[in-house]
Design an enzyme around this catalytic site. Structure first.
Site, PDB file in Angstrom:
ATOM      1  N   ASP A  35      81.744   8.780  31.488  1.00  0.00           N
ATOM      2  CA  ASP A  35      83.178   8.478  31.347  1.00  0.00           C
ATOM      3  C   ASP A  35      83.762   7.883  32.624  1.00  0.00           C
ATOM      4  OD1 ASP A  35      82.895   9.547  28.831  1.00  0.00           O
ATOM      5  OD2 ASP A  35      84.586  10.918  28.981  1.00  0.00           O
ATOM      6  N   CYS A  72      79.513   8.422  24.604  1.00  0.00           N
ATOM      7  CA  CYS A  72      78.497   9.237  25.279  1.00  0.00           C
ATOM      8  C   CYS A  72      77.137   9.233  24.587  1.00  0.00           C
ATOM      9  CB  CYS A  72      78.992  10.680  25.396  1.00  0.00           C
ATOM     10  SG  CYS A  72      80.489  10.885  26.382  1.00  0.00           S
ATOM     11  N   ARG A  76      73.419   7.203  25.128  1.00  0.00           N
ATOM     12  CA  ARG A  76      72.199   7.916  25.511  1.00  0.00           C
ATOM     13  C   ARG A  76      71.053   7.644  24.533  1.00  0.00           C
ATOM     14  NH1 ARG A  76      76.294  10.002  27.869  1.00  0.00           N
ATOM     15  NH2 ARG A  76      76.065  11.166  29.817  1.00  0.00           N
ATOM     16  N   HIS A 131      72.628  15.404  25.036  1.00  0.00           N
ATOM     17  CA  HIS A 131      73.619  14.947  24.057  1.00  0.00           C
ATOM     18  C   HIS A 131      73.063  13.980  23.009  1.00  0.00           C
ATOM     19  CE1 HIS A 131      78.127  13.717  23.359  1.00  0.00           C
ATOM     20  NE2 HIS A 131      77.697  14.616  22.482  1.00  0.00           N
ATOM     21  N   ASN A 330      80.099   4.737  29.316  1.00  0.00           N
ATOM     22  CA  ASN A 330      81.207   4.064  28.616  1.00  0.00           C
ATOM     23  C   ASN A 330      82.325   3.846  29.617  1.00  0.00           C
ATOM     24  OD1 ASN A 330      81.174   7.178  27.082  1.00  0.00           O
ATOM     25  ND2 ASN A 330      82.832   6.716  28.495  1.00  0.00           N
ATOM     26  N   LYS A 409      86.910   3.787  26.542  1.00  0.00           N
ATOM     27  CA  LYS A 409      85.862   4.483  25.789  1.00  0.00           C
ATOM     28  C   LYS A 409      86.263   4.539  24.311  1.00  0.00           C
ATOM     29  CE  LYS A 409      84.143   9.269  25.371  1.00  0.00           C
ATOM     30  NZ  LYS A 409      84.169  10.602  26.028  1.00  0.00           N
TER      31      LYS A 409
END
Length: 576
Positions: A35, A72, A76, A131, A330, A409
């Protein structure tokens, strides 16, 4: 025959000479921040102190038009697999919408960078935020099929969750064992802070590798949670920025734009996107300034940690032949977490019994209490930083983070998807290129291709009993040498109905539920002048390319995904 033998001998000698000059297979470290906006680190225009990242940039190459996936876990999933998020199974988040592209975890029809490189003789280590698997309940955490150790990592320490306290993390895991910060038998610092824990465990893995596996190359994935909400930081780091943001949003954006231009990162022809917040109308300036002070402190602490990782590499003789890649997942986060509702003062004393050392934390939101019994507070005016707060910095500071771009984001305008990429590799990037700005577009999908290329690894066609799609990206090796990338296809995005395609200098983009906009990125990367009405044929052609890609990777209409997942967006439908 003699002539043929002489030719073969000559070729062999030439090949041997090249092999002697080439460095051995490099170690590779990918560092991911959380972030963080385009202009939030020093070598990309920020006032925040990031001297260690700045040093890596000065001694390497900065890719100025690199892209993430705007959120997020899709980022990933794409980074780890070299595929687009939908192909990797994370078309939205880690909630299932009933199809493979939205399964809410890594698809078995993927391999991770760790899996690909491990098969080629690399040791593999991971620390930080994972995540890419469901984590929100104890029941969901019983399924370990997509935990790091099952996806190619020899050792792993970090969180399976998307967010949580920096002082007492959610779904903390070490090598397939759920732990807490309080009960971890291997790591008990005087004061636990997750950013430091990520750094400390990365350094431990590097030290152990140098001791036990010095002749083997390694891959390491370092996924910090700085500077994702909640705004948690050490007071000594916050104090460095006291008063720095008292001038408000516009002043900081203007400073950053001037530095971006001076650094050559922003073309003077690009008009800065509108400022979202009006400092004159802020009801509590002390609160708003404090939010940005804590945010800066989070990034400052991360940079300190990166410096310690670099120092460990140097101490172990690993630095020269280690490729370090730094990027962000992001853009700045406009989510108003903890900023609504009335001010809640701190309790006079802990209001709850202390939690047991083994008591787990679940979910992504605030726990009712800290481990020592203090109520966790939210509400406008609650000063962030301490463990008993759970606050985000909000849209107006996110707009500052994303200087000079539009949006945040979640969305796929530049403010949501543009990330710095720093590449540092003394043995592999010529000294004459140190500090170079590389303006070719790149994307997360290129990281797998780069790692496979540099490691001399073979990307598999089958794994886990499934056929594996080919890599979508291209190796960045040419960019490290100042040469053109071998990209033959456009780059694509879709998240929560917002969509985009980048093909050379042209970008077609739509913020859900709006129509297409067309921008010439060479002269207008800040997306201020829509050319769609002037170029209908280009819009038609590029939108058809996007539609074909969407069908190929399994994109579904956003309302359909929302209904299937029963989720709502964390941010308003519109924003400046």
């Amino acid at each position: 025959m003699i002539r043929l033998r002489l030719i073969l001998l000559a070729l062999t000698l030439v090949t041997a000479a090249f092999a002697a000059d080439a460095p051995p297979r490099p170690n590779i470290i990918i560092i991911l921040a959380d972030d963080v906006g385009f202009s939030d680190i020093g070598c990309f225009g920020s006032e925040i102190a990031t001297p260690h990242l700045d040093a890596l940039a000065a001694g390497g190459v900065r890719l100025t038009q690199f892209y993430n996936a705007s959120r997020c876990c899709p980022t990933r999933a794409s980074l780890l697999t070299g595929l687009y998020p939908h192909q990797a199974g994370v078309g939205h988040m880690v909630d299932s919408a009933g199809s493979d592209a939205y399964r809410g975890e890594l698809s078995p029809r993927t391999v991770t960078i760790a899996e690909a490189l491990k098969a080629s003789g690399y040791r593999t280590y991971g620390v930080g935020k994972w995540h890419v698997t469901p984590f929100k309940t104890a029941e969901l955490l019983k399924n370990q099929s997509n935990w790091p150790r099952q996806r190619g990592f020899d050792r792993h320490y970090g969180t399976l969750a998307g967010s949580g306290s920096f002082f007492d993390p959610v779904a903390l895991e070490r090598d397939n064992q759920l732990i807490t910060a309080a009960n971890d038998p291997e790591y008990q610092p005087a004061e636990y802070y997750y950013t430091d824990a990520i750094t400390d465990n990365a350094m431990r893995y590097l030290s152990d590798h140098a001791r036990d596996h010095a002749l083997e190359p390694f891959f390491m994935y370092v996924a910090y949670t700085a500077a994702h909400w909640p705004l948690h930081a050490r007071e000594a780091d916050i104090a460095k920025y006291k008063g720095r943001y008292d001038a408000g949003y516009q002043a900081i954006r203007d400073e950053r734009l001037a530095r971006l231009k001076k650094l050559g990162l922003v073309d003077p022809r690009w008009e800065m996107a509108a400022t979202a917040g009006d400092w004159a109308k802020v009801p509590d300036r002390a609160f708003e300034a404090r939010c940005m002070e804590v945010y800066a402190a989070q990034l400052d602490r991360m940079d300190q940690g990166i410096g310690r990782i670099v120092a460990e590499l140097k101490a172990n003789g690993q630095f020269e032949n280690t490729l370090i890649l730094f990027l962000q997942d992001n853009g700045g986060c406009a989510e108003p977490v903890g900023r609504t509702g009335p001010f809640v003062p701190r309790a006079a004393a802990p209001a709850h019994p202390p939690k047991a050392k083994d008591a787990m934390n679940y979910g992504s939101g605030p726990a009712p209490q800290t481990r020592d019994g203090w109520p966790v507070r939210q509400g406008y005016g609650v000063m962030p930083g301490p463990e008993d707060t759970f606050i985000a910095y909000g849209r107006d500071w996110a707009n500052v983070s994303d200087t000079p771009f539009r949006e945040y984001k979640h969305w796929v305008h530049e403010g949501g998807i543009a990330t710095p990429l720093i590449a540092h590799w003394p043995a592999g990037i010529a000294a004459r290129l140190n500090g170079r700005l590389e303006n070719q577009p790149g994307h997360l999908i290129d990281l797998m291709a780069t790692c496979v290329d540099l490691a001399g690894a073979k990307y598999p066609t089958q794994a886990h009993g499934e056929n594996i799609p080919p890599m979508e990206g291209v190796s960045l090796r040419p960019a490290f040498a100042g040469e053109p990338l071998r990209r033959t296809a456009p780059i694509f995005w879709e998240h929560e109905g917002s969509r985009a395609i980048r093909d050379g200098q042209w970008k077609l983009v739509s913020k859900y539920p709006d129509g297409w906009e067309l921008f010439d990125m060479a002269v207008d990367r800040t997306e201020q002048h829509d050319l769609a009405a002037q170029s209908p044929d280009r819009v038609k052609a590029m939108s058809a390319q996007w539609a074909a890609w969407a069908a190929r990777v399994g994109v579904r209409p956003w309302p359909e995904v929302q209904r299937a997942e029963n989720v709502k967006s964390l941010v308003p439908a519109t924003s400046p």
